[in-house]
Design a protein around this motif. Sequence first.
Motif, PDB file in Angstrom:
ATOM      1  N   ASN A  36       0.860  -1.187   0.000  1.00  0.00           N
ATOM      2  CA  ASN A  36       0.000   0.000   0.000  1.00  0.00           C
ATOM      3  C   ASN A  36       0.894   1.233   0.000  1.00  0.00           C
ATOM      4  O   ASN A  36       1.362   1.676   1.049  1.00  0.00           O
ATOM      5  CB  ASN A  36      -0.902  -0.008   1.248  1.00  0.00           C
ATOM      6  CG  ASN A  36      -1.651   1.298   1.414  1.00  0.00           C
ATOM      7  OD1 ASN A  36      -1.807   2.065   0.469  1.00  0.00           O
ATOM      8  ND2 ASN A  36      -2.126   1.551   2.628  1.00  0.00           N
ATOM      9  N   CYS A  39       0.473   4.419   2.447  1.00  0.00           N
ATOM     10  CA  CYS A  39       0.844   4.409   3.871  1.00  0.00           C
ATOM     11  C   CYS A  39       2.204   3.761   4.086  1.00  0.00           C
ATOM     12  O   CYS A  39       2.844   3.976   5.101  1.00  0.00           O
ATOM     13  CB  CYS A  39      -0.231   3.655   4.656  1.00  0.00           C
ATOM     14  SG  CYS A  39       0.043   3.514   6.426  1.00  0.00           S
ATOM     15  N   ASP A  41       2.564   0.331   3.862  1.00  0.00           N
ATOM     16  CA  ASP A  41       2.344  -1.001   4.441  1.00  0.00           C
ATOM     17  C   ASP A  41       2.772  -2.088   3.453  1.00  0.00           C
ATOM     18  O   ASP A  41       2.451  -2.011   2.266  1.00  0.00           O
ATOM     19  CB  ASP A  41       0.847  -1.231   4.743  1.00  0.00           C
ATOM     20  CG  ASP A  41       0.222  -0.095   5.528  1.00  0.00           C
ATOM     21  OD1 ASP A  41       0.836   0.328   6.516  1.00  0.00           O
ATOM     22  OD2 ASP A  41      -0.869   0.355   5.137  1.00  0.00           O
ATOM     23  N   CYS A  65       1.127  -0.321   9.369  1.00  0.00           N
ATOM     24  CA  CYS A  65       0.465   0.359  10.476  1.00  0.00           C
ATOM     25  C   CYS A  65      -0.451  -0.620  11.208  1.00  0.00           C
ATOM     26  O   CYS A  65      -0.679  -1.742  10.758  1.00  0.00           O
ATOM     27  CB  CYS A  65      -0.324   1.547   9.938  1.00  0.00           C
ATOM     28  SG  CYS A  65      -1.684   1.063   8.869  1.00  0.00           S
ATOM     29  N   SER A  68      -3.401  -2.092   9.154  1.00  0.00           N
ATOM     30  CA  SER A  68      -3.072  -3.087   8.131  1.00  0.00           C
ATOM     31  C   SER A  68      -2.744  -4.437   8.770  1.00  0.00           C
ATOM     32  O   SER A  68      -3.119  -5.487   8.253  1.00  0.00           O
ATOM     33  CB  SER A  68      -1.924  -2.605   7.245  1.00  0.00           C
ATOM     34  OG  SER A  68      -0.720  -2.525   7.960  1.00  0.00           O
ATOM     35  N   ARG A 126      -7.337   5.505   5.547  1.00  0.00           N
ATOM     36  CA  ARG A 126      -7.123   4.187   6.160  1.00  0.00           C
ATOM     37  C   ARG A 126      -7.806   3.058   5.416  1.00  0.00           C
ATOM     38  O   ARG A 126      -7.590   1.893   5.743  1.00  0.00           O
ATOM     39  CB  ARG A 126      -7.619   4.204   7.613  1.00  0.00           C
ATOM     40  CG  ARG A 126      -6.817   5.109   8.512  1.00  0.00           C
ATOM     41  CD  ARG A 126      -5.376   4.698   8.488  1.00  0.00           C
ATOM     42  NE  ARG A 126      -4.597   5.363   9.516  1.00  0.00           N
ATOM     43  CZ  ARG A 126      -3.294   5.268   9.604  1.00  0.00           C
ATOM     44  NH1 ARG A 126      -2.629   4.545   8.725  1.00  0.00           N
ATOM     45  NH2 ARG A 126      -2.651   5.882  10.559  1.00  0.00           N
ATOM     46  N   CYS A 129      -5.366   0.728   3.963  1.00  0.00           N
ATOM     47  CA  CYS A 129      -4.664  -0.042   5.002  1.00  0.00           C
ATOM     48  C   CYS A 129      -5.488  -1.266   5.377  1.00  0.00           C
ATOM     49  O   CYS A 129      -4.971  -2.369   5.519  1.00  0.00           O
ATOM     50  CB  CYS A 129      -4.438   0.812   6.244  1.00  0.00           C
ATOM     51  SG  CYS A 129      -3.499   2.313   5.921  1.00  0.00           S
TER      52      CYS A 129
END
Length: 151
Positions: A36, A39, A41, A65, A68, A126, A129
Motif C-alpha cells: 500500500n 501508507c 504497508d 500500520c 493493516s 485508512r 490499510c
Amino acid sequence: MSRANELYQQVILDHNKNPRNYRVLEGSPLVCDGHNPLCGDHITVFLNVGPDRTIQDAAFQGNGCAISKASASMMTAFLKGKPVEEARRAFQEFHDMVTGEMDPETRENHLGKLVLFKGVREYSSRIKCASLAWHAMMGALDKQGTATTEA
Ligand code: ZN
C-alpha cells in the motif's frame, strides 16, 4: 466515542500487539506480497488450499500500520476452513463495506466479526490499510506474485 468505535479501537490494538497467524507457511503455499504505497504497508499473505478448494491454512508477515496488521490478522483467522469461493465473496463484501457502498447493518453479509472494520470509512486514508491484506489474498488465489491497493 461511541461503543462501536471503542470496540473497533480495542480490537485493532489487540490484533496489532498480538497478531494471529503471523508466520510463514511451510509447504508450497500460494503467496502474494501486498503493498500500500499510500501508507507504506507491506503485507505478505500465504494460503494453503486443499484439493477440495478449501483454505486449509492462512498466514501473513510484514510491516505496516496497526490497521493493516490487525486487518491481516483477523482476515487470516476468518479464512481458515472457508471455501475459496466464500473467500472471494468476503473480499467483495469487505471492499464494499469499507468504501461505504455496503452498510453491514442493513444488508445481509457474511463478514461476521469483520464488520468492525466499517469504522475505517470515516478515515478515508485508512481504507487501503484495511483492505491491503484482502488484495494480497486475492493475488495469492489468482497466483499473482504481487498486489497493490492502487489497482
Ligand atoms: Zn497503513
